[in-house]
Design a protein around this motif. Structure first.
Motif, PDB file in Angstrom:
ATOM      1  N   GLU A  20      15.402   2.099  66.944  1.00 24.00           N
ATOM      2  CA  GLU A  20      15.161   1.106  65.898  1.00 24.00           C
ATOM      3  C   GLU A  20      16.224   0.008  65.947  1.00 24.00           C
ATOM      4  OE1 GLU A  20      14.893   0.888  61.014  1.00 24.00           O
ATOM      5  OE2 GLU A  20      14.707   2.810  62.037  1.00 24.00           O
ATOM      6  N   THR A  21      17.474   0.411  66.193  1.00 26.00           N
ATOM      7  CA  THR A  21      18.559  -0.560  66.301  1.00 26.00           C
ATOM      8  C   THR A  21      18.345  -1.501  67.477  1.00 26.00           C
ATOM      9  OG1 THR A  21      20.147   0.982  65.314  1.00 26.00           O
ATOM     10  CG2 THR A  21      21.055  -0.837  66.609  1.00 26.00           C
ATOM     11  N   GLU A  77      15.602  -3.976  66.721  1.00 27.78           N
ATOM     12  CA  GLU A  77      16.095  -5.006  65.796  1.00 27.78           C
ATOM     13  C   GLU A  77      16.961  -6.019  66.536  1.00 27.78           C
ATOM     14  OE1 GLU A  77      16.379  -7.139  62.439  1.00 27.78           O
ATOM     15  OE2 GLU A  77      15.150  -5.336  62.699  1.00 27.78           O
ATOM     16  N   GLN A  78      17.781  -5.524  67.456  1.00 29.00           N
ATOM     17  CA  GLN A  78      18.596  -6.430  68.264  1.00 29.00           C
ATOM     18  C   GLN A  78      17.723  -7.331  69.125  1.00 29.00           C
ATOM     19  OE1 GLN A  78      21.222  -3.837  70.442  1.00 29.00           O
ATOM     20  NE2 GLN A  78      22.609  -3.526  68.713  1.00 29.00           N
ATOM     21  N   THR A  96      14.618  -8.402  68.497  1.00 30.81           N
ATOM     22  CA  THR A  96      13.988  -9.454  67.681  1.00 30.81           C
ATOM     23  C   THR A  96      15.025 -10.476  67.217  1.00 30.81           C
ATOM     24  OG1 THR A  96      14.173  -8.037  65.708  1.00 30.81           O
ATOM     25  CG2 THR A  96      12.101  -7.979  66.914  1.00 30.81           C
ATOM     26  N   THR A  97      16.249 -10.007  66.921  1.00 27.03           N
ATOM     27  CA  THR A  97      17.310 -10.938  66.528  1.00 27.03           C
ATOM     28  C   THR A  97      17.643 -11.892  67.670  1.00 27.03           C
ATOM     29  OG1 THR A  97      18.278  -9.359  64.969  1.00 27.03           O
ATOM     30  CG2 THR A  97      19.706 -11.132  65.746  1.00 27.03           C
ATOM     31  N   TYR A 147       6.610 -12.424  60.790  1.00 31.17           N
ATOM     32  CA  TYR A 147       7.012 -11.258  61.576  1.00 31.17           C
ATOM     33  C   TYR A 147       7.121 -11.621  63.047  1.00 31.17           C
ATOM     34  CZ  TYR A 147       6.455  -6.730  63.948  1.00 31.17           C
ATOM     35  OH  TYR A 147       6.614  -5.651  64.763  1.00 31.17           O
TER      36      TYR A 147
END
Length: 502
Positions: A171-172, A175-176, A178-179, A193
């Motif tokens: 998950e991390t 998230e990285q 998409t960031t 989204y």
């Protein structure tokens, strides 16, 4: 490492991350099946026992499994032992096993010879009257709270991630990813989204670059402009000795605030938008009613032009800065509560909590003040004249314009410059900049060449140069509620409203 070995290592990592993610999502049976089919368990049996032992408070078992964790024997073992025995000690105190806790303190914690200051604090907890008092003083939520989960997370910092995969790792990573896509997109200005199925790209249409309204009532240069906090109004300060409140619903002036005897250089909306403070070259501050447009009071304390003012978040106090080397804290009846002497203020800003003031001065320094203690907290030096400052929405960063045609982004806590934005023209005048867009991903500034300059915040790439004004653009301000609108004010006596191209 050969390509086959690299592929196998990558496959093993991916499988282990997938197993962990399946467990996190509740697909335990699927996770077990994947482990069996791949031959790659998430973690060894010993590590699983260690994790379970921490969460169940089986401290003897936990310490017996240290050899399986591949800890650095010279450093990390001591730290991890201290963390575990600290938890053991606190839990014994919580259950009021005082004698056993004392034995742990003397025979297990003290011999580690680690963090004597923390050891002293732990010993003071022996005086706690009950479990509630202990949890409050230790800032610890007890064995039945989240303390064991937090302990495990802290211990994992010292264990190789190949031995014990960090929690929610997949998950991390997602998230990285998409960031990274978001900050790599030059025109990103959307709250939609970001899908993992394709690369994310916004085009120029996401940026407000079209002038839809021009306010022309001022008879001289407009030096400052600011949106109300609710985004329904705009206020402008001018060399013509007035400030004007404009409606963004009717696109017309609401009130002309015309009680100053010299140029109005700055203004500030109260947190509830019911009042405005104006200040300028007549050395005074004026408090106005937004509803009636009437002047409620005039504050006469400064002996030279007042360059900046800002409200504290409760709306009961405000601060003014001046070229007379005095900065004052005021209440609403015009009484000064405190004075900071010594600095000729060019501009200032207050964080959202009302605990910190950041000011720029004519000594080419940025001064940070603690508003609780009223003391100066730090000073950061620049190499040229500073003309304006703006705080990010999280108040962690300060945007500062310099007379050397540069804008610097400062990390306030780390006291360092993290970005420099180049290209705008500035040398003689006060030019202001601001953050803008969703997540404040843009940096926008006025310029002496009659243009508006826009940079990508993360990469410092100049992405737009907008024309329209016929003189220096002195101030820009982004709507606090509409990420697709900002305003600019210039020497051509106008304020221009810029929105998305439609």
């Amino acid at each position: 490492m050969t390509s086959n070995r690299i592929q196998r290592a990558r496959r093993q990592e991916l499988v282990r991350l997938m197993v962990q993610a399946m467990q996190d999502m509740g697909y335990s049976q699927s996770a077990v099946t994947l482990e069996k089919e791949s031959g790659f368990p998430l973690e060894s049996a010993a590590v699983a026992k260690f994790r379970d032992g921490v969460l169940k408070g089986d401290w003897t078992l936990v310490e017996s499994l240290f050899p399986t964790l591949e800890l650095d024997q010279n450093k990390d073992v001591v730290v991890v032992r201290f963390l575990i025995r600290q938890q053991k000690y606190l839990e014994l105190l919580e259950t009021r096993h005082i004698k056993k806790a004392l034995i742990v303190l003397r025979n297990e914690l003290a011999p580690l010879d680690f963090n004597s200051e923390r050891l002293h604090s732990l010993s003071s907890f022996m005086m706690c009257s009950n479990a509630e008092d202990l949890r409050r003083r230790a800032e610890w939520d007890g064995a039945k709270g989240t303390s064991r989960q937090k302990l495990l997370a802290e211990i994992q910092k010292y264990i190789s991630p190949s031995i014990m995969v960090p929690e929610h790792r997949l998950e991390t990573l997602l998230e990285q990813a998409t960031t990274l896509q978001r900050i790599s997109c030059l025109y990103h200005n959307s709250s939609e989204y970001i899908s993992l199925y394709s690369n994310h790209v916004c085009d120029r249409s996401q940026f407000p670059s079209v002038t839809t309204h021009i306010f022309r009532h001022h008879s001289d240069e407009v030096w400052y402009v600011a949106f109300s906090n609710n985004g329904k109004f705009l206020a402008s300060a001018s060399r013509d000795k007035t400030a004007i409140i404009w409606s963004l619903e009717t696109w017309d002036k609401v009130h002309v605030l015309s009680d100053h005897t010299d140029c109005v250089s700055f203004l500030s909306w109260s947190p509830d938008d019911t009042k405005i403070i104006t200040c300028g070259q007549d050395n005074v501050l004026k408090l106005w009613s937004v509803e009636s447009g009437s002047c409620l009071s005039t504050m006469k304390k400064h002996e030279e032009p007042v360059t900046a003012c800002a409200w504290l978040p409760d709306g009961k106090w405000f601060i003014s800065g001046s070229q007379d080397k005095n900065t004052y804290l005021w209440n609403l009846d015009g009484t000064t509560i405190h004075k900071w002497p010594g600095a000729r203020i060019a501009d200032l800003a207050i964080n959202k909590e009302g605990t910190r003031m950041v000011a720029i001065c004519h000594d080419n320094k940025i001064h940070i003040y603690d508003l609780i203690t009223k003391k100066e907290e730090a000073t950061m030096e620049e190499n040229a004249k500073l003309t304006s400052i703006c705080l990010s929405s999280d108040c962690k960063y300060a945007l500062v314009n310099l007379s050397t045609k540069e804008i610097h982004l400062w990390d306030i806590d780390e006291r360092r410059i993290v970005r420099k934005y180049l290209g705008q023209k500035q040398g003689k005048f006060v030019i202001r900049s601001c953050f803008g867009g969703i997540d404040q991903g843009f940096i926008v500034s006025g310029s002496e060449d009659s243009k508006i300059y826009v940079w990508h915040r993360e990469h410092a790439d100049l992405i737009e140069t907008l024309s329209g004004h016929k003189g220096a653009v002195n101030s820009v301000n982004w709507s606090p509620v509409n990420p697709y609108m900002f305003a600019s004010a210039g020497d051509d006596n106008t304020i221009r409203m810029l929105v998305l191209f439609n």
